[in-house]
Motif scaffolding. Structure first.
Motif, PDB file in Angstrom:
ATOM      1  N   LYS A  69      42.038  39.211  41.900  1.00 49.26           N
ATOM      2  CA  LYS A  69      43.209  40.035  41.627  1.00 49.26           C
ATOM      3  C   LYS A  69      42.914  40.952  40.439  1.00 49.26           C
ATOM      4  O   LYS A  69      43.007  40.528  39.284  1.00 49.26           O
ATOM      5  N   PRO A  70      42.530  42.215  40.682  1.00 55.07           N
ATOM      6  CA  PRO A  70      42.280  43.135  39.575  1.00 55.07           C
ATOM      7  C   PRO A  70      43.551  43.470  38.803  1.00 55.07           C
ATOM      8  O   PRO A  70      43.495  43.828  37.628  1.00 55.07           O
ATOM      9  N   THR A  71      44.689  43.367  39.499  1.00 52.88           N
ATOM     10  CA  THR A  71      45.990  43.509  38.840  1.00 52.88           C
ATOM     11  C   THR A  71      46.899  42.411  39.361  1.00 52.88           C
ATOM     12  O   THR A  71      46.548  41.685  40.302  1.00 52.88           O
ATOM     13  N   SER A  72      48.052  42.283  38.786  1.00 50.24           N
ATOM     14  CA  SER A  72      48.962  41.213  39.187  1.00 50.24           C
ATOM     15  C   SER A  72      49.525  41.415  40.592  1.00 50.24           C
ATOM     16  O   SER A  72      50.020  40.470  41.194  1.00 50.24           O
ATOM     17  N   TRP A  73      49.431  42.632  41.147  1.00 50.65           N
ATOM     18  CA  TRP A  73      50.051  42.904  42.442  1.00 50.65           C
ATOM     19  C   TRP A  73      49.052  43.266  43.547  1.00 50.65           C
ATOM     20  O   TRP A  73      49.454  43.573  44.673  1.00 50.65           O
TER      21      TRP A  73
END
Length: 464
Positions: free
Chosen positions: A396-400
């Protein structure tokens, strides 16, 4: 049998649901190449490892509508040939095209097709009881492996060399002429119930166990396996396939099922899954499961064949790229079938039982990696032809955003590089994935696959 291809096309394009891989309708697992034994949670653990339903800390309620996946691959066809078989079925074969396909289909992995769909699934975490999940799923599988004689008979018909070169009194047995030929098709309609609970809950060690049950309706099966001195050949097809059974209809022993609406079953069965899941420390996960234990009983429109002298076809073989329909006419139970079938009242067959093992390492909430090995425990239609091995990762590079990939091989396919993309938040996920990026593009060993889910919800917990 004129509607056979229509049903197959529907399975390949609609959220209903060919070697069988239960996780193909699980778009998150498909993005890891099928690595799922330690990853799958809530209803996605059905058919993979029900013990994962015993995990705590996830969503209290999870549900979905219409997660699906389809795949088609070959280790002998070129991409252009596979594309025509899938998307240009009305195109007529030229004499050169028939000979070309006869050579290409001379392979033990000429064609593997699979489609899964979870039409509806719900999982709930209950106090004391643990996790409970239910789902409805449709699974379609097909596998074609032909020896040289079988491939030439299929595409050249009465002009196949085995006919033109044989003397009148020297007709071989089927088990002599077609040894090494496998042809399977199965369409199953499933209703699933699974449960998992935590047995040991210590700070650095947790053990969960789970079990699953499924009621299976058999909509159709073709299972033909030819080895030297051994022939197993039987079919049972729903009226939806509209097969012309010819004179066999007059046999009082033929348990004929008339045409009706929907996917009228011609067989029924019961399946079971058993699983264990371990979480050691904060990072290590282990999984072990036996899936698809149980049997099917096929009774409607059932035909069987024993070893016999090789029949000479009246036709000139497959004449178009509508391969699935035409090869079924030749090998299954059409009026110009290669085998002399006899009616049967009942046939019991095992479900495609598999042993799944997995190891996972959860580095953080943003990164997880795992290794899966899945071993087929029998050789029935719908099971894996060989052991599956895969390594998968979620990042997950970002939370979404969650990206998935890995490496996998076996199960009738070559080395695959999967890729998955998921948009996620604490209550909703949407994603699309493929089993093999290279297989979408390469000319040799093509593998076309896609899985998607657009209505996956997770309520009352933190998205993993």
């Amino acid at each position: 049998m004129k509607h056979c291809v229509l049903l197959l096309a529907a399975a390949l394009s609609l959220p209903l649901t060919l070697r069988a891989q239960n996780e193909l309708s699980n778009f998150t697992a498909t993005g890891r190449g099928g690595v799922a034994t330690t990853f799958a949670t809530d209803y996605q653990a059905i058919g993979i490892n029900p013990a994962n339903l015993g995990r705590v800390g996830g969503a209290k309620v999870a549900f979905t509508i219409g997660e699906f996946g389809v795949g088609a691959g070959s280790q002998s066809l070129e991409r252009r040939q596979l594309n025509r078989l899938l998307f240009q079925r009305k195109e007529t074969l030229t004499p050169d095209g028939k000979r070309e396909l006869a050579r290409a289909f001379t392979s033990d992995n000429a064609l593997n097709l699979n489609a899964d769909a979870t039409t509806l699934a719900v999982a709930v975490q209950l106090p004391v009881v643990g996790g409970v999940a239910v789902s409805h799923r449709v699974r379609t599988t097909a596998h074609v492996g032909l020896n040289q004689n079988a491939a030439e008979i299929a595409f050249l018909g009465r002009n196949a060399p085995i006919y033109t070169s044989a003397s009148a009194g020297n007709v071989p047995l089927v088990t002599e002429a077609l040894a090494g030929t496998d042809l399977q098709f199965a369409l199953l309609n499933e209703f699933n119930l699974a449960w998992g609970t935590r047995l040991i809950d210590q700070s650095l060690f947790q053990l969960s166990a789970g079990a699953g049950y499924r009621y299976v309706q058999g909509v159709g099966i073709i299972d033909i396996r030819v080895q030297p001195g051994s022939l197993r050949a039987y079919t049972a097809m729903s009226p939806v396939f509209d097969i012309d059974y010819g004179s066999v209809m007059n046999n009082p022993g033929f348990n004929f099922r008339a045409r009706a609406d929907g996917l009228q079953p011609v067989g029924r069965g019961h399946g079971f899954d058993l699983g264990l899941a371990v979480e050691a420390g904060k990072a290590l996960r282990l999984g072990l499961a036996l899936t698809d234990l149980g049997h099917m009983t096929w009774e409607g429109n059932l035909l069987t064949a024993n070893d016999q002298k090789l029949k000479r076809l009246n036709s000139e073989g497959i004449g178009s790229y509508n391969f699935i329909r035409e090869v079924a006419d030749i090998f299954a139970s059409g009026t110009d079938s290669l085998f002399q079938y006899t009616p049967g009242q009942e046939r019991r067959a095992s479900l495609p039982t598999k042993l799944r093992t997995g190891v996972g390492v959860r580095v953080s909430e943003f990164f997880e990696a795992g290794l899966d090995v899945t071993v087929p425990l029998n050789t029935v239609a719908g099971n894996l032809p060989t052991t599956f091995v895969g390594v998968g990762v979620d990042y997950k590079p970002t939370s979404w955003v969650r990206l998935s990939s890995g490496l996998s091989g076996g199960a009738g396919y070559g080395l695959s590089v999967p890729l998955g993309f998921t948009i996620t938040n604490p209550i909703y996920e949407i994603g699309i994935s493929t089993r093999d990026v290279a297989g979408l593009l390469t000319s040799k060993n093509p593998y076309l696959s896609v899985a998607a889910g657009f209505l996956r919800f997770k309520l009352g917990g933190k998205t993993e």
